[in-house]
Design a protein around this motif. Structure first.
Motif, mmCIF file in Angstrom:
data_model
loop_
_atom_site.group_PDB
_atom_site.id
_atom_site.type_symbol
_atom_site.label_atom_id
_atom_site.label_comp_id
_atom_site.label_asym_id
_atom_site.label_seq_id
_atom_site.Cartn_x
_atom_site.Cartn_y
_atom_site.Cartn_z
ATOM 1 N N TRP A 157 0.650 -1.210 -0.110
ATOM 2 C CA TRP A 157 -0.094 -0.063 0.134
ATOM 3 C C TRP A 157 0.866 1.323 0.027
ATOM 4 O O TRP A 157 0.380 2.378 0.430
ATOM 5 N N GLU A 158 2.146 1.057 -0.191
ATOM 6 C CA GLU A 158 3.031 2.060 -0.501
ATOM 7 C C GLU A 158 3.248 3.415 0.618
ATOM 8 O O GLU A 158 3.493 4.215 0.792
ATOM 9 N N SER A 159 2.880 2.483 1.825
ATOM 10 C CA SER A 159 3.129 3.300 3.362
ATOM 11 C C SER A 159 4.548 3.092 3.816
ATOM 12 O O SER A 159 4.913 3.950 4.615
ATOM 13 N N HIS A 160 5.204 2.104 3.531
ATOM 14 C CA HIS A 160 6.379 1.957 4.053
ATOM 15 C C HIS A 160 7.574 1.492 3.056
ATOM 16 O O HIS A 160 6.881 0.728 1.748
ATOM 17 N N SER A 178 8.873 5.388 6.590
ATOM 18 C CA SER A 178 7.464 5.618 6.401
ATOM 19 C C SER A 178 7.528 6.526 5.263
ATOM 20 O O SER A 178 8.417 7.565 5.109
ATOM 21 N N ARG A 236 4.802 8.406 4.071
ATOM 22 C CA ARG A 236 3.737 9.313 3.816
ATOM 23 C C ARG A 236 3.912 10.085 5.142
ATOM 24 O O ARG A 236 3.105 9.811 6.209
ATOM 25 N N ASP A 259 0.049 -4.607 4.942
ATOM 26 C CA ASP A 259 1.145 -4.047 5.547
ATOM 27 C C ASP A 259 1.571 -4.079 6.819
ATOM 28 O O ASP A 259 2.220 -2.895 7.258
#
Length: 1650
Positions: free
Chosen positions: A1474-1477, A1491, A1493, A1520
């Motif tokens: 989810w492209e958070s980390h 991180s 975001r 994630d």
């Protein structure tokens, strides 16, 4: 142990005793079990209505049991239940002569009294001093115990008479004792024994306050002492009052007083006040016993809790355990020495032999003789004598294997015990849990050498070692030569097979000493010594009777058995009533018959039979419980009277106490971890019991009862029994439950030890399968508590008897798990154990649902319910059981370079590394040696292997035991060759050559600087017929005498190349096409010169026609030929030579030769054992040629294509099968007749550089591996382990549903292989023009991306593999460093050497397409090489370099930032789903979680393991929430994303190189090539005590950055972007070939459809 003796009278406390049995004892039992204690109660009053025995020995039995309880119990365990009855006061069985004469003098006027006393007490002159003995009741009242119906009245009459006589005798003795005391002839203490019975440490007194005297004789008869005429016994009441007064005045803490009113003359548990009284009694008993136990344990030093699997209590105190075992053997040895008589001459010979051989290497001493001749006694006396003779720096180690281990003792346990004691005695490093059982023999021998080198003296005494022989009678572990100062004395039975083999193996019989029959004089001395120790003697006619019987046998055991019976004879026993037997065996039978007469046949047979059947003996409480479950025993006990309570029936303990007392000399206690089991003292007695009582039917029934007891089948249940005089009753036998666990982490050890054996032997195989074999909890529990080897032994025995394949497979999986358990010191957690089982057995579950399927289901169910983080295997990714691999021989530290086998029995295989020019063969035995080999000795079944670190390993094939590690070479061992008589010759790179005795592990001869090993490969051959040993390189050859390495001849010519040696003829290439054949041992003969001519070029000669040698040797130079390889044929007396120009010559010993074109430049070049087939391997091809005759010479008949380079090959003796080993780590089995591939053997972790055949076993080794592997050709192909891609593939990628794996096998290969797990083979080959540099898979779009060194990127649609997309290289033609896809797979990032490019993946007409590059970032010259990268959907690009730099570049804004650098190469960049980390891993100990975001460092995770470091790959979970990492330390780790905490570490044996998210887990690819698929389960709440490293030797630290609204990374990035000079330098770098590429805002599509 806690052993409580209960003292009470028979009738008045029956309600209390029953209530304690039902309520208090179970609670104390549970408490004791939770502490690892054994709890037993000895209540000799239970189950009987009256006390006196016919022999009047009850008092002695009671006192003996009290002393036993005092000796073995952790607390003073004597409990008194005292009511209003004093109890029976028995007549003294023995009266000393002095007292009896005093009594007689007092009765001189009472003639009737004196007559009565003299009638019942007879003088026994055999006692020392003489004693008057009370006669058995039946001596004068024959019908006292006659329970026949027809004599019922007589029995009642005799019983009444005895009661009257007993009263009269008691009155006489008490009155005369009082008179004698008054006259000063008797001390008050001596008088008291004629009045009282017994006295305590814990007292419970019950008073009946309102008892009326007038109601006593009638209403309270059960609770009072009455006289023979039914009146109250005033004397007894006086004694009772006195006893209570003493108790009341004593310590109050031991006193418990209760006042109870009787109800209708009884204690009625149904009445409220009585129930409260009984409940209070139980509570007090339980509370005070618990308190005393706790206090006693607190005072004692910390101990290992028996059966505990808790880590803090699991660690063994090696010193304490060793001391415990040593003390048992030493104590037994000292005790036996007391009976030693005679044998002084033999003892002196043994001492003299040891003294003479002290300063030299010598053989062990063997003491042998028939069974029962006193070998054990002699060895014990020898140990005692040598302790006083040897110096201070000496140790005497004694092991009495039969005496203290009646059941078969394992060699491994004995060796480990010996090594521990010796090491502790001399300050050496003892064996650890990591010392594998297969290495114990080698460890033991090394310890002996170390003791000798230190100058210490050691004497090892091992009794009855023939019991440790294997099924063939071999003692493979026994050293046949000992170093100076170390002595080994063993005893053996003369008629044993092991002794016969020992005589054949020993070079001389000087060290064999026979223990012959004992002479009459020595026998008499032994008898006198024994009787003296028992305070007994024999009348002369009795002694003559014994010695006359002894003269026939001369056996000390026979004499000892006769004396054990004879010591019971009184001097007045008529000679006609004495019974003896002529041999020890018959005497044992007579002794058992005597026990049957005294105690009943059923009881004797059952009790002794159960002890004989006990695997580790039986606890006394267990024996009483088992006897209580035996209906036949219960029926015999209650044959003549009813049990006290039909609803609760147990075996009366008094009956066993009597039998045990009579067999004291034949029973002993075996102590283990503070627990004592009852076993037989000697093997002869055990064998006699088995043969007499354990008939087929009785044995089966007894085994079933034992099995049901340890199953706990009748605990808390009613077991029916039909008793005489009663209909079928359903009593409770009150046997304890038998759970697997007594508490948290505390196992039921006795159940673990005994249950499998009894279930198997009783034929309860279904119960065995369900309770043991397919019970995952059982397997784990016993592996932790008893060791995995104990479980393996159980399963091995079960498999062989039941012939159950599933059992064998489960056994094999535990063998595979054993190294992990050893590494963890046996402290493997249940989660790891279940995971290992599941990951090895899952593939077999569908085939075997009954056991393996059930086992897998249990493991998975438990893992799913686990309250800790857990990875659940979904595939079998670890090596499964079964299959072809049988053993892995370990013990070497360096790689094994080659194998060699003895050809009379086995088949030959060898490999020829690149550069090997020729090989020699012995005339007598086909032999080929050119590198470091291993050899198999047929007679002794040994494998010998030399390694590249100069060490030679010797293994025994049948038991896979490492026997010796031979040290002496300082360089790599280049050659090892086994000769006859189990000798071998080795040659090393240091130029030294040594001859070894493989059985003794010693060096026989040596020679240094034999030849220069740096001048090409070294070859060695042996001709035993002529006693010749030949070694040669390319330029030098030497001939030695085999015995002493005497140099016979040497030839050296730096300008020639030696092709081979045929007997004493040396064939060498001395010029272009010129061959010289010289006689090395006869220099008078001129050498033969041969000019090699290419016959096919000569049109006047027929092809293959043999050219005769030309003595004139034409001088015209021929075509220059470059030597490739050669092989010598010993049987044909020819040499085959291959040249790189494609020509093969066959050169005879006389100089004749033929030639033929040869199509290969072989790297493998050798022949079959019968020299009929030539094997030539080159690259992927192995070609077979026939060598049968002139017409068919070099007939090419078979070509076998492999997937990788062929390294080794061999042919079976019948020439029907061929075995080949390749670089892809697979052994292939081929049919020579059809060329079909019959089988592929997987499971290796290194290229197969050497192969040999041993019957139906294949022996393989690799120069890249330290292990030698044994494979069988006879196995169920259904058990074949799943295939996998080759280990260590250069590049790999896989789809997340595991339907395809893509790999490039070796660096530099120009081919991508698509491998299918379903078929286990390559499904497609995708050739490329240049070397592949990286692979990536678009999971959703189903695309394979392949980056090349040329800069080209190929894209293969997996649904249309025949179509290919191509991204051309950049103008700089730089290589593709890495490929990455955004999580949505819309963007593709390509990292080149000098730039980063961004492409868009689209589709046109349902076909994939690529646009771009959309964006580009040029890298500077000073930029480190990019190693890995990650891409986000918003066009942010993260990449790391080999220098540890980590950067983030935003293609949309054109800005970049520098993230925190690592200390070493960045090895992993993974973006979450989810492209958070993003996780950044490197080769060092640190990995960082960012991180995204906004972009900031969230966690720095440092993990330092026991070995290796660095992260290789990673994958995030679907949500994630977690991140999985694969590391170089061969583990998979799970980290929490939000906290950064380490949640789990799983050892998977090989590093994981690729990971892909799959559902709630991952799919991974290991370096070995196996596919790992696991799901992760994490509970919502994890215990704060949870430690993910509790079974891992590692440390980790997490440094987290607090949440900050200001983005520190962004601030740093912003600070660094203030200066735009860096970006400008990037854009205008003169090293870029095209500046226009940087300026294009939107590049045109460059995809080309091929």
């Amino acid at each position: 142990m806690l052993r409580i003796f209960i003292s009470s009278s028979f009738s008045d406390m029956s309600s209390e005793r029953k209530t304690l049995l039902e309520k208090a004892y179970p609670e104390v039992l549970t408490y004791c079990r939770s502490l690892g204690l054994v709890f037993e109660v000895v209540d000799l009053r239970w189950g009987l209505r009256t006390s006196p025995s016919v022999e009047h020995d009850s008092c002695e039995l009671f006192l003996h049991e009290i002393q036993t309880s005092k000796r073995i119990s952790v607390i003073p365990a004597f409990v008194v239940l005292l009511g209003n009855r004093y109890g029976h006061r028995a007549l003294p069985r023995l009266i000393s002569e002095k007292h009896f004469e005093a009594f007689s003098s007092k009765l001189s006027k009472n003639t009737d009294g004196l007559k009565l006393l003299s009638q019942w007490y007879l003088k026994d002159a055999n006692a020392v001093p003489p004693t008057y003995v009370l006669q058995p009741i039946t001596a004068h009242l024959a019908h006292y115990r006659d329970y026949s119906p027809e004599n019922a009245l007589k029995r009642e009459g005799d019983a009444a008479k005895w009661k009257s006589i007993e009263t009269q005798l008691l009155t006489l003795l008490r009155n005369t004792a009082t008179s004698a005391q008054s006259a000063g002839e008797l001390h008050p203490e001596e008088r008291q024994r004629y009045y009282t019975s017994d006295s305590s440490s814990l007292v419970f007194i019950r008073e009946i306050p309102h008892q009326k005297v007038r109601e006593g004789p009638k209403r309270f008869a059960k609770f009072m002492d009455l006289t023979a005429d039914g009146l109250m016994d005033a004397e007894a009441q006086t004694l009772l009052t006195s006893l209570k007064a003493r108790l009341y005045s004593g310590p109050q803490k031991i006193l418990n007083l209760h006042c109870v009113e009787l109800s209708k003359g009884a204690i009625d548990p149904k009445r409220k006040e009585h129930a409260q009284y009984l409940e209070s009694l139980c509570e007090q008993f339980v509370s005070q016993v618990k308190t005393r136990i706790g206090a006693a344990l607190d005072e004692r030093p910390r101990r290992k809790i028996w059966g505990s699997v808790r880590e803090e209590t699991q660690k063994l105190d090696l010193t304490a355990l060793t001391t415990e075992e040593v003390s048992r053997h030493v104590s037994a040895s000292v005790e036996l020495c007391k009976d030693f008589q005679g044998r002084e001459g033999l003892l002196g010979k043994l001492c003299l032999t040891m003294w003479e051989s002290t300063n030299e290497r010598h053989a062990p001493i063997v003491v042998h003789g028939e069974l029962g001749m006193g070998k054990t006694l002699l060895l014990c006396k020898l140990a005692q004598e040598m302790r006083s003779v040897l110096e201070n720096r000496a140790a005497v180690v004694v092991r009495l294997l039969t005496l203290l281990h009646p059941q078969k003792y394992s060699v491994e346990n004995m060796l480990r015990s010996l090594c521990c004691q010796i090491c502790l005695a001399f300050g050496l490093a003892p064996p650890t849990s990591l010392t594998a059982d297969a290495h114990l023999v080698s460890f033991f021998l090394n310890v002996l050498e170390q003791v000798s080198q230190q100058g210490n003296n050691l004497l090892l005494i091992l009794d009855d070692v023939d019991r440790l022989a294997d099924k063939n009678g071999k003692l493979r572990w026994l050293p046949y030569e000992l170093p100076p100062n170390v002595h080994l004395v063993v005893s053996m039975e003369t008629k044993s097979e092991a002794f016969a083999r020992m005589r054949l193996r020993m070079e001389t019989l000087e060290n064999f000493f026979e223990v012959e029959r004992l002479g009459a004089e020595d026998g008499e001395m032994m008898a006198e010594s024994y009787l003296r120790s028992q305070n007994r003697t024999l009348a002369q006619e009795q002694k003559d009777f014994v010695l006359k019987s002894f003269e026939k046998s001369g056996s000390p055991l026979h004499l000892r058995l006769m004396l054990s019976l004879g010591k019971r004879w009184s001097s007045f026993t008529p000679l006609a009533e004495l019974r003896l037997a002529a041999s020890a065996q018959e005497m044992t039978s007579l002794l058992l018959h005597t026990m049957e007469e005294r105690h009943g046949r059923e009881l004797t047979a059952a009790a002794l039979g159960y002890i004989a059947l006990g695997r580790e003996g039986l606890l006394e409480c267990e024996l009483r419980d088992v006897l209580s479950l035996d209906d036949d025993v219960i029926k015999e006990v209650y044959k003549h009277f009813l049990p006290p309570s039909p609803s609760l029936i147990r075996f009366p303990p008094l009956l066993w106490a009597g039998l045990k007392y009579d067999l004291t000399e034949h029973l002993t206690e075996r102590w283990t971890n503070g627990i004592a089991t009852i076993v037989f003292k000697n093997r002869r007695f055990s064998e006699s019991v088995s043969s007499r009582y354990l008939t087929s039917d009785r044995k089966g029934r007894a085994l079933k009862i034992l099995a049901e007891f340890f199953l706990g089948r009748w605990s808390g249940k009613l077991k029916p029994v039909a008793l005489p005089g009663l209909s079928l009753v359903l009593p409770d036998r009150k046997v304890p439950p038998q759970p697997l666990w007594f508490g948290a982490g505390l196992a039921n050890v006795r159940k673990l030890q005994e249950l499998p054996f009894h279930l198997l032997q009783a034929g309860l195989w279904e119960e065995l399968k369900q309770e043991v074999i397919s019970n995952a909890e059982w397997l784990f529990c016993k592996s932790r508590v008893c060791g995995v080897q104990a479980v393996v032994q159980d399963l091995d025995q079960s498999w062989r008897i039941m012939d159950c394949v599933e059992t064998k497979l489960i056994r094999d999986v535990l063998i595979l798990i054993k190294p992990s358990l050893d590494y963890l010191d046996g402290n493997m957690e249940m989660t790891l154990f279940y995971s290992e089982l599941l990951s090895r057995l899952r593939s077999l579950a569908p085939l075997y649902p009954a056991l393996i399927g059930q086992l897998c289901s249990q493991c998975e169910t438990w893992l799913l319910s686990c309250t800790e983080p857990i990875l659940i295997p979904q595939t079998s990714f670890l090596q499964p059981p079964g299959g072809a691999l049988t053993h892995t021989l370990t013990g070497l530290q360096g790689g094994v370079l080659c194998l060699d086998v003895r050809v009379e029995e086995f088949f030959q295989l060898f490999s020829v590394p690149a550069g090997v020019l020729c090989l020699d063969v012995c005339v007598e035995e086909f032999f080929q040696l050119f590198s470091v080999p291993a050899d198999v000795c047929v007679e002794e079944e040994l494998v010998v292997a030399g390694s590249d670190d100069g060490v030679i390993g010797v293994w025994s094939i049948p038991d896979a035991q490492l026997l010796h590690t031979l040290l002496g070479h300082t360089g790599a061992v280049l050659v090892v060759r086994v000769t006859g008589s189990a000798l071998c010759v080795s040659l090393a790179a240091d130029g030294s050559m040594r001859k070894w005795d493989l059985l003794r592990g010693k060096q026989e001869a040596s020679a240094d600087e034999v030849l220069a090993t740096d001048r090409g490969p070294v070859r060695l051959s042996v001709c035993e017929r002529r006693g010749l040993l030949t070694v040669h390189t390319e330029t030098q050859v030497k001939f030695f005498g085999l015995d002493g390495f005497s140099l016979l001849s040497s030839i050296s010519d730096p300008d020639s190349q030696i092709l081979g040696v045929l007997d004493d003829s040396v064939v060498s290439l001395c010029g272009p096409g010129l061959v010289q054949i010289s006689q090395a041992l006869d220099r008078t003969k001129d050498p033969v010169m041969v000019r090699l001519q290419e016959q096919e070029a000569n049109q006047n000669q027929t092809q293959d026609q043999t050219q005769a040698p030309n003595p004139d040797c034409p001088q015209a130079p021929g075509r220059t030929l470059t030597l490739c390889s050669s092989v010598a044929l010993s049987r044909r007396q020819k040499v085959l030579v291959v040249f790189n120009e494609g020509i093969l010559f066959q050169i005879s010993k006389d100089g004749g030769h033929t030639s033929k074109k040869f199509p290969l430049t072989p790297s493998v070049f050798n022949v079959s054992h019968d020299e009929k087939i030539l094997l030539a391997g080159s690259d992927l091809v192995l070609v077979l040629f026939r060598l049968d005759g002139v017409d068919r010479f070099l007939d090419r008949f078979l070509e076998l294509v492999h997937d990788d380079e062929v390294l080794s090959a061999c042919v079976s003796s019948d020439s029907r099968m061929l075995f080949s080993g390749a670089k892809d780590q697979i052994i292939r089995v081929w049919s020579i007749t059809t060329g079909a591939l019959l089988d592929s053997l997987c499971g290796l972790d290194a290229p197969v550089s050497s192969l040999s055949l041993l019957s139906d076993l294949i022996v393989s080794a690799s120069s890249s591996s330290t292990a030698v592997k044994l494979w069988t050709l006879r196995y169920d192909t259904r058990h074949k382990p799943p295939a996998h891609i080759p280990t260590g593939s250069a590049h790999s990628a896989l789809t997340r549903d595991c339907d395809q794996v893509f790999y490039v096998q070796n660096q530099g290969h120009h081919e991508v292989l698509s491998w299918s797990p379903d078929t286990g083979g390559v499904s497609e080959r995708m050739a490329v023009s240049v070397e592949v540099s990286c692979l990536e898979v678009a999971q959703s779009k189903r695309l394979l991306l392949c980056g090349l060194l040329s800069g080209t990127v190929f894209i293969y649609p997996l649904t249309q593999p025949e179509e290919t997309l191509c991204i051309p290289p950049p103008e700089s033609l730089s290589r593709v460093r890495a490929l990455t896809l955004s999580p949505s797979e819309r963007l593709l990032g390509v990292a080149y050497d000098d730039q980063l490019c961004l492409f868009t993946l689209t589709s046109r007409d349902c076909f994939p397409a690529v646009q771009g590059p959309d964006s580009r970032l040029l890298l500077g010259l000073l930029h480190g090489p990019l190693t890995c990268c990650g891409l986000l959907n918003d066009q942010r690009f993260i990449y790391g370099t080999s220098c540890g730099e980590v950067r983030l570049h935003d293609f949309r804004s054109g800005s970049g930032s520098v993230l925190e650098a690592h200390r070493s190469r960045v090895s992993c960049v993974t973006v979450s789903n989810w492209e958070s980390h993003a996780l950044i891993g490197s080769d060092d100990t640190t990995q960082r979680l960012y991180s995204l975001r906004p972009t900031r460092l969230q966690h720095s995770m440092d993990y330092k393991g026991f070995f290796f470091e660095g992260v290789l790959c990673a994958a995030f979970s679907d949500s994630d929430q977690f991140v999985f990492t694969g590391s170089r330390d061969r583990t998979i780790k799970v980290w929490g994303v939000s906290t950064g905490k380490l949640l789990l570490v799983q050892f998977v044996y090989f590093p994981v190189v690729r990971m892909v998210t799959y559902r709630n887990g991952f799919v991974a690819l290991s370096k070995q090539g196996t596919i790992i698929r696991e799901t992760f389960r994490c509970p919502d709440h994890i215990s704060p005590d949870y430690n993910p490293l509790r079974t891992v030797r590692a440390q980790y630290r997490v440094t987290s950055n607090p949440d900050d609204p200001r983005d520190p990374c962004g601030a740093e990035e912003q600070g660094r972007s203030h200066s735009t000079q860096g970006a400008e330098l990037h854009e205008f770098n003169p090293a870029h070939l095209s500046l226009m590429d940087v300026m294009k805002s939107k590049p045109s599509p460059t995809c080309v459809l091929l």
